[in-house]
Design a protein around this motif. Structure first.
Motif, PDB file in Angstrom:
ATOM      1  N   HIS A 120       0.834  -1.146  -0.018  1.00 11.16           N
ATOM      2  CA  HIS A 120      -0.045  -0.143   0.017  1.00 11.16           C
ATOM      3  C   HIS A 120       0.776   1.394  -0.018  1.00 11.16           C
ATOM      4  CE1 HIS A 120      -2.968  -2.862   0.701  1.00 11.16           C
ATOM      5  NE2 HIS A 120      -3.897  -2.254   1.396  1.00 11.16           N
ATOM      6  N   ASP A 127      -3.155   0.492   7.626  1.00  9.33           N
ATOM      7  CA  ASP A 127      -3.100  -0.380   6.421  1.00  9.33           C
ATOM      8  C   ASP A 127      -1.960  -0.017   5.235  1.00  9.33           C
ATOM      9  OD1 ASP A 127      -3.459  -2.425   4.452  1.00  9.33           O
ATOM     10  OD2 ASP A 127      -5.565  -1.711   4.073  1.00  9.33           O
ATOM     11  N   TYR A 130      -7.349 -10.582   4.085  1.00 10.14           N
ATOM     12  CA  TYR A 130      -5.738 -10.438   3.446  1.00 10.14           C
ATOM     13  C   TYR A 130      -5.574 -11.823   2.984  1.00 10.14           C
ATOM     14  CZ  TYR A 130      -6.103  -5.658   4.844  1.00 10.14           C
ATOM     15  OH  TYR A 130      -6.649  -4.156   4.779  1.00 10.14           O
ATOM     16  N   TYR A 173     -10.654   3.411   6.447  1.00 10.32           N
ATOM     17  CA  TYR A 173     -10.100   2.288   5.345  1.00 10.32           C
ATOM     18  C   TYR A 173      -9.648   2.922   3.810  1.00 10.32           C
ATOM     19  CZ  TYR A 173      -9.774  -2.201   3.315  1.00 10.32           C
ATOM     20  OH  TYR A 173      -9.580  -3.183   2.570  1.00 10.32           O
ATOM     21  N   HIS A 174      -8.591   2.525   3.628  1.00 10.64           N
ATOM     22  CA  HIS A 174      -8.185   3.039   1.770  1.00 10.64           C
ATOM     23  C   HIS A 174      -8.531   4.325   1.665  1.00 10.64           C
ATOM     24  CE1 HIS A 174      -7.674  -1.763   0.421  1.00 10.64           C
ATOM     25  NE2 HIS A 174      -6.939  -1.174   1.563  1.00 10.64           N
TER      26      HIS A 174
HETATM   27 ZN    ZN Z   1      -5.459  -2.632   2.120  1.00 12.28          ZN
END
Ligand code: ZN
Length: 434
Positions: free
Chosen positions: A186, A192, A293, A321-322
């Protein structure tokens, strides 16, 4: 607890500093950003960095071409740069192909990604396997774009190269391994996946200083294609893996979530919930599902490793998230330190958890004759005696120390210490066949 098990404030500071160093780097499933990130982790632990050439067949997949970016931007009809990869690497969809073109807004729009529900945030988008390009921007900016001709420039390369992963093996007393995996693919996202990289590196550093029963193997590789590649390259040694953890998303202050291995009843599936319970930390334990994952690669039927997953809030279950809100401010050094402490304790319980056979199983052995019972002493001696009686009674080759801790209500460490005495007195012998 020895000094080694304490979380020193310096460690939390060092983890936070490493996060900050890693954050601006543009990572993807391949490319120089991954290499640079792995080399920063190699300052903490002696990581071995492997390169697998593009085009290599890995089970049903092929290692893709390598992607690198120099520059990418969009200029509006007045010639002003309005989206710039140089300002935030989330602005460019990962694996965008090279492009230089002028186009009207209508032609550009299908390549623009935003989050209408979170209009201030930049989303994270990828297109690894379909040749495409795209830019990501806050929705409120997208809504204000005027009609006219836009200049689009993506100076990227998609060429044969390699997939990089890092590996660190810490030999233990036995060859059987505990695998700790985290994804490295990432870009500028903190929880994350940087939190996993940093916490796992510091866990490895601490384990390298300890005398471990198991051999520990740390793998830092891109998500999905990285674990698939690692598994394909290492298939002949997978029988050595006793159990493992995908250990990621550890920097937010969300509650811990343990996702069980595919088998659901492996030792790791008992140890992790026990430690979370013991720490009295709010947590959830969820069953395996083939989503999430890399646990789904480790838990595929032809691989079938006992690998669970430890996260704080799992993927998709926290609003940051993201997106660009998963930034350094989202991650605290307290949470990183708490996650490291939990993982350290997990490794210590796993490492000490044994199943024994009572070598004198007909009635109880005479402990006094062996200097193990009735000696004057305080509470510690009393609890040791109590623990020895439980261990002798339950050690029939079936119950581990952890099982006995649950049945007896005695602390795991008290039982582990008493087990050591009984082994020294030749009253217990390990029945482990891990
Ligand atoms: Zn991710």
């Amino acid at each position: 607890m020895t000094a080694n098990t304490q979380n020193k404030p310096a460690t939390a500071d060092a983890m936070q500093a490493l996060m900050a160093e890693l954050f601006p780097i543009c990572r993807s499933i391949t490319g120089d950003g991954v290499r640079r990130s792995l080399s920063l982790l190699a300052d903490v632990i002696p990581l071995q960095i492997h390169e697998v050439p593009s085009g290599t067949a890995v089970f049903d997949w092929t290692v893709p071409n390598e992607w690198n970016v120099n520059e990418a931007w969009v200029k509006d009809p007045t010639g002003q740069k309005i989206i710039d990869f140089g300002e935030h690497n989330l602005h460019l969809m990962s694996y965008s192909e090279p492009l230089r073109e002028t186009m009207p807004l209508d032609a550009l729009k299908p390549h623009l990604y935003s989050l209408p529900e979170q209009p201030d945030l930049i989303p994270y988008r990828t297109s690894y396997y379909a040749r495409d390009w795209g830019f990501c921007l806050p929705h409120k900016q997208l809504e204000l774009l005027p009609d006219g001709d836009y200049d689009v420039f993506i100076d990227s390369t998609l060429e044969p190269g390699g997939l990089s992963y890092g590996e660190y093996l810490i030999p233990g007393e036995i060859e059987k391994e505990v695998l700790v995996f985290s994804h490295v693919c990432h870009p500028s996202l903190a929880n994350d996946n940087l939190s996993g990289l940093v916490v796992n590196s510091f866990l490895a550093q601490r384990l390298a200083d300890a005398d471990n029963y198991y051999t520990y193997r740390f793998v830092f590789a891109p998500g999905a294609i990285g674990s698939i590649t690692w598994l394909a390259m290492n298939e002949d040694m997978l029988h050595r893996v006793h159990c493992g953890l995908v250990s990621v998303l550890l920097g937010g202050d969300n509650r811990f979530t343990y996702k069980k291995s595919r088998a659901g009843n492996a030792e790791i599936d008992t140890v992790v919930p026990f430690v979370l319970e013991e720490n009295q930390q709010p947590h959830d334990v969820i069953d395996f599902e083939p989503y999430g994952y890399d646990e789904r690669q480790f838990g595929s039927p032809g691989i079938a490793l006992n690998v669970g997953r430890l996260t704080r809030a799992p993927n998709n279950e926290f609003p940051e998230y993201h997106s660009s809100a998963d930034n350094l401010a989202f991650v605290s050094k307290e949470s990183l330190a708490e996650s490291l402490a939990a993982l350290w304790r997990i490794s210590q319980v796993l490492d000490a958890n044994r199943t024994y056979n009572n070598l004198n199983p007909k009635c109880e052995p005479q402990l006094g004759r062996r200097g193990l019972y009735g000696s004057v002493g305080g509470e510690h001696i009393k609890s040791q005696e109590h623990a020895m009686l439980w261990l002798l009674n339950q050690s029939d080759g079936q119950n581990s120390i952890l099982d006995i801790a649950k049945t007896s209500g005695l602390p795991f460490d008290t039982l582990a210490e008493a087990a050591g005495r009984l082994v020294d007195a030749e009253l217990l012998a390990t029945a482990d066949n891990v």
